[in-house]
Design an enzyme around this catalytic site. Structure first.
Site, PDB file in Angstrom:
ATOM      1  N   HIS A   1       0.835  -1.204   0.000  1.00 49.95           N
ATOM      2  CA  HIS A   1       0.000   0.000   0.000  1.00 49.95           C
ATOM      3  C   HIS A   1       0.874   1.260   0.000  1.00 49.95           C
ATOM      4  CE1 HIS A   1      -3.142   2.862   0.874  1.00 49.95           C
ATOM      5  NE2 HIS A   1      -2.520   3.238   1.980  1.00 49.95           N
TER       6      HIS A   1
ATOM      7  N   TYR B   1      -3.600  17.451   3.633  1.00 45.84           N
ATOM      8  CA  TYR B   1      -2.780  16.579   4.488  1.00 45.84           C
ATOM      9  C   TYR B   1      -1.354  17.076   4.770  1.00 45.84           C
ATOM     10  CZ  TYR B   1       0.240  14.256   1.002  1.00 45.84           C
ATOM     11  OH  TYR B   1       1.186  13.979   0.069  1.00 45.84           O
TER      12      TYR B   1
END
Ligand code: MN
Length: 424
Positions: free
Chosen positions: A141, A252
């Site tokens: 991931h 973010y």
């Protein structure tokens, strides 16, 4: 071997071979019915055993447990009794359900009071979650995300193989399977050269994760080690860390996820104990470079748990879009817990620590739409012929998981929720 895990055990309650809940599992949850308040239950086949009733009827007499821990809307007080108590209760239930034990098998009156079909009860969130942490511990991931958003040649950031990266999430919006949620609204910046805009998220995603629940508290300054971490873990659930990718991209930097993640997370209702998962332990990911001493561990600390994700359009058939496995994790739960507390951060019973998206090495094992559709460039086709780049309004996402070995299948039940249109 833990006695209750013995593959040869059989129950007098008939359990379908494909059930998640054979006698070797006995996961704990909180349920209520139209006529009864929330209480502790254990799943067996398609039924739930009411521990408050069993205790009241004297079946746990030798264990001396106050009934208030069973007539409770959360498992926290039960967990706080300590690992000896959970083990004794699980073992006692295993005995009571054993085909060779007549105590409950031949007591129809007690059965009528203590057993219900799961389909007739309402599962509640099993623990009061004080704090929720999300890690980023799947190498496939992290590599996929790094390739997409940063440098394909240097996909992993320099710290990634040295520590289990994580962030503090929000506990208030963690809900139990079956709780639908509203598509989040927020700031996004779809056009690089234009100012940000406000509106419903357009890139809603799931994250295929598991989470573990803290079973033993620590004080400020204490460190949990990889060697004793298992004593601090009660069990595991499936976890969907719903994510708004367009909100995430804009917000973010530099502090990490905020509103892109804290609007909803979904967990499965049954906590499968670490004891029940013990037979499915496998060797961990080979970690190179060597980790610092406080992150070293011995033994088989990974777990072979098959995981799948399905998307179900409203009134439609579901399509499985991912088949992954917990064993693809680079960092183990024991390492995550050792790292989380190495600075003296204290842990409380009921705290929830999620794995991070669990992707495998192949595209059919990726754990988010971001990766499966490679940022929307390769849409997936559903069985009804429609395509998805991300999650549409009124789509339901279902995560399932189970371990299987020696004819025993230990499952988690479903982690399921529908994305409702944004609330006006
Ligand atoms: Mn996540």
């Amino acid at each position: 071997m833990i006695k209750a895990n013995d593959p040869s055990l059989r129950s007098w309650i008939e359990v379908d071979p494909n059930s998640d809940f054979p006698i070797q599992n006995l996961p704990f949850g909180i349920f209520k019915t139209q006529s009864s308040s929330p209480r502790v239950g254990v799943a067996i086949g398609d039924q739930v055993l009411d521990l408050a009733i069993l205790n009241k009827l004297g079946f746990f007499n030798n264990l001396h447990i106050d009934n208030s821990v069973f007539t409770n809307q959360y498992l926290n007080d039960f967990i706080a009794l300590g690992s000896n108590s959970w083990r004794n209760v699980r073992q006692r239930i295993s005995d009571l359900l054993n085909v060779e034990n007549a105590e409950l098998r031949d007591n129809k009156e007690a059965q009528a009071k203590a057993l219900q079909y799961i389909s007739n009860v309402q599962m509640q969130i099993p623990v009061k979650i004080g704090d929720y942490t999300d890690f980023y511990s799947s190498i496939d991931h992290a590599t996929n995300v790094g390739k997409m958003f940063r440098d394909p040649a240097n996909a992993l950031l320099p710290n990634w193989k040295h520590l289990p990266v994580g962030y503090h999430g929000r506990a208030s919006s963690v809900t139990v399977s079956g709780t639908n949620f509203y598509r989040p609204k927020g700031q996004t910046k779809p056009i690089e050269t234009e100012p940000p805009i406000f509106g419903p998220c357009k890139l809603l995603d799931f994250e295929l994760e598991t989470a573990f629940i803290i079973g033993k508290e620590t004080q400020l300054g204490d460190n949990i080690t990889t060697a004793n971490a298992d004593e601090h873990i009660f069990g595991m659930v499936l976890f969907n860390d719903w994510s708004a990718r367009d909100i995430q991209t804009w917000e973010y930097v530099p502090l990490g996820p905020f509103l892109a993640k804290n609007f909803a997370s979904t967990i499965s209702p049954w906590i499968v104990t670490l004891d029940a998962l013990e037979p499915f332990r496998v060797e961990g990911y080979k970690q190179d470079p060597k980790v610092l001493p406080y992150l070293e561990y011995e033994g088989e600390k990974n777990i072979d748990i098959n995981l799948e994700v399905a998307i179900q359009p409203i009134n439609g058939e579901e399509t499985i879009v991912s088949n992954s496995n917990y064993k693809f994790m680079y960092w183990t739960m024991e390492q995550q817990l050792a790292h989380h507390t190495v600075n003296g951060c204290n842990m409380n019973i009921g705290d929830m620590l999620a794995s991070g998206t669990i992707s495998g090495p192949t595209p059919d094992s990726f754990g988010s739409m971001l990766e499966i559709t490679w940022r929307g460039t390769k849409p997936v086709k559903l069985k009804d012929g429609s395509e998805r780049k991300f999650i549409n309004d009124n789509d339901t996402v279902i995560i399932r998981g189970y371990s299987k070995k020696d004819g025993v299948r230990i499952g988690f039940g479903e982690c399921k929720a529908m994305a409702l249109p944004a609330k006006n």
